[in-house]
Structures are given as structure tokens and as C-alpha cells.
Design a protein around this motif. Structure first.
Motif, PDB file in Angstrom:
ATOM      1  N   ASN A   1       0.832  -1.207   0.000  1.00 52.48           N
ATOM      2  CA  ASN A   1       0.000   0.000   0.000  1.00 52.48           C
ATOM      3  C   ASN A   1       0.867   1.257   0.000  1.00 52.48           C
ATOM      4  OD1 ASN A   1      -3.006  -0.932   0.547  1.00 52.48           O
ATOM      5  ND2 ASN A   1      -1.691  -2.209   1.825  1.00 52.48           N
TER       6      ASN A   1
ATOM      7  N   ARG B   1       0.002   5.216   0.114  1.00 44.65           N
ATOM      8  CA  ARG B   1      -1.381   5.332   0.566  1.00 44.65           C
ATOM      9  C   ARG B   1      -1.409   5.523   2.075  1.00 44.65           C
ATOM     10  NH1 ARG B   1      -4.052   0.027  -2.393  1.00 44.65           N
ATOM     11  NH2 ARG B   1      -3.632   0.640  -4.563  1.00 44.65           N
TER      12      ARG B   1
ATOM     13  N   VAL C   1      -2.548   4.619   5.553  1.00 42.56           N
ATOM     14  CA  VAL C   1      -3.063   3.409   6.194  1.00 42.56           C
ATOM     15  C   VAL C   1      -3.502   3.775   7.606  1.00 42.56           C
ATOM     16  CG1 VAL C   1      -2.483   1.102   7.033  1.00 42.56           C
ATOM     17  CG2 VAL C   1      -1.568   1.895   4.835  1.00 42.56           C
TER      18      VAL C   1
END
Length: 223
Positions: A164, A167, A169
Motif C-alpha cells: 500500500n 497510501r 493506512v
């Protein structure tokens, strides 16, 4: 990696769970349609092992639910129904593979790893970013080709961040992925801070870093 096993045969469920936990997967389970439906609505999984014949409903309806909710979990159907029609229906509804009972657990493990490689790693066994390599099969991290020891949770956290990258989280999403759905019972998520603090120390020579997104969670970026 977090896997949901949807299976009502107790002995088979236990056998699969034991085997996959030895492979360092985080395992959740559901033994009927209603529990499975609730779990896939609330949580995200890297892979779902799905029986078609379930108490209170059909696994095919769970596939429809995943498709309707735009869920992208990798799904492997595990069913005693060895009919072409069921296989076609399952694949049309988004299943990635179909394994007919009875099967060897070793074959199931191989199918899971193949699906994860195909979907998440473009068929590779490792993730490479700048000067680091994370070997998923051997569960090893190297920085500038030097092996960096990680404990189980550090590896799972790093793996999740790399999948990820760039991004944001959230702490909750990270906790559910690495520690499982029973994280809901935790009083707080302070333990995540300490795991990430230790992981950051081991990534000092890496050309990536985990930055804090205040009030939300974390994000992995390249330096």
C-alpha cells in the motif's frame, strides 16, 4: 497476509487453520453464511477460502456480495461439488480458483501462494522498492543485499505497507490486517506505535520510510 476460511466442516477447518498458521498467515474463520457475510462486509482479506455449501446460505451468494461491494479479495472455492456448472458460476462471479474436496493441504497452500503472487505481486515472490527487497516466500528483508532480521509482526507490517505504498493506512486497518479481526477487543492501539518504532530503526538504511499522518495513521513513502 490475512485469510478468511469459510467452512462448516470442523475437522477440515481446523486442519486448514493449523497448516496456514504455520505459514505465518493471520487466520479468521466463519462456519456459516451469516457469519461469513458479516465478516466480508466489515473487514478486508488478502484471500478467502470459500465453501459453496454452507448452513443458512450459499457461497455463491457471498461471491455476489463481494462483487456488489467492489471487494477485491482473492477467492478460492473449496467445495465437494465437482460439477462444471458450479465451477463456471464461481469463476464468473469473481473466484480466482476452484479446488475440489478432498484435497491435500499442501496443494491448497500452493494455490493460495499462486493466487497472491498473481494478484498482488504480478507473479513474483518478492517486493522490490529502491534498495530493499522483501522476499514473501522466505519472509526475509534485505537492504542493500544485507539481511535484516524481522520478527513476525514486523514482517507483516512492512509487507502491508509495501503493498500500500504512498497510501494512507489507518491504525485500525493495519491492526485488523496484522493482528486479525479480534483486534476489536483491544482497549487501544498503542502497541502498533511500538512495533512501528522498532521497524523504523531497522529501516534506517532503507530508501523508504514510514511517516506519521497525524490523527489518522501512517504512510510509506520513498526517500
Amino acid at each position: 497476509m490475512k485469510i478468511l476460511i469459510v467452512e462448516d466442516e470442523k475437522e477440515l477447518l481446523e486442519s486448514i487453520t493449523i497448516s496456514l498458521e504455520k505459514e505465518k498467515f493471520v487466520i479468521e474463520s466463519a462456519n456459516n453464511f451469516e457469519i461469513a457475510s458479516e465478516k466480508i462486509a466489515l473487514y478486508e482479506y488478502d484471500c478467502i477460502l470459500l465453501d459453496i455449501m454452507l448452513p443458512f446460505g450459499s457461497g455463491l451468494d457471498l461471491l455476489k456480495q463481494l462483487k456488489k461491494n467492489n471487494k477485491s479479495e482473492n477467492v478460492i472455492i473449496i467445495s465437494a461439488k465437482d460439477s462444471l456448472e458450479d465451477k463456471i458460476k464461481g469463476l464468473e462471479l469473481g473466484a480466482d480458483d476452484y479446488l475440489t474436496k478432498p484435497f491435500h493441504i499442501s496443494e491448497l497452500n500452493a494455490r493460495i501462494k499462486a493466487v497472491l503472487r498473481r494478484k498482488k505481486l504480478d507473479g513474483k515472490n518478492s517486493i522490490e522498492v529502491r534498495n530493499i527487497t522483501l522476499d514473501i516466500t522466505e519472509r526475509q528483508l534485505t537492504i542493500d543485499k544485507i539481511n535484516i532480521p524481522l520478527n513476525r509482526k514486523e514482517f507483516d507490517i512492512l509487507n502491508y505497507f509495501l503493498l500500500n505504498k504512498n497510501r494512507v493506512v489507518t491504525k485500525t486497518a493495519l491492526a485488523e490486517h496484522v493482528w486479525g479481526d479480534n483486534i476489536d477487543q483491544a482497549d487501544n492501539l498503542d502497541f502498533i506505535y511500538y512495533q512501528i518504532k522498532n521497524l523504523r530503526k531497522k529501516l534506517q538504511q532503507a530508501q523508504i520510510e514510514i511517516e506519521l499522518v497525524y490523527g489518522i495513521g501512517y504512510k510509506m513513502i520513498e526517500k
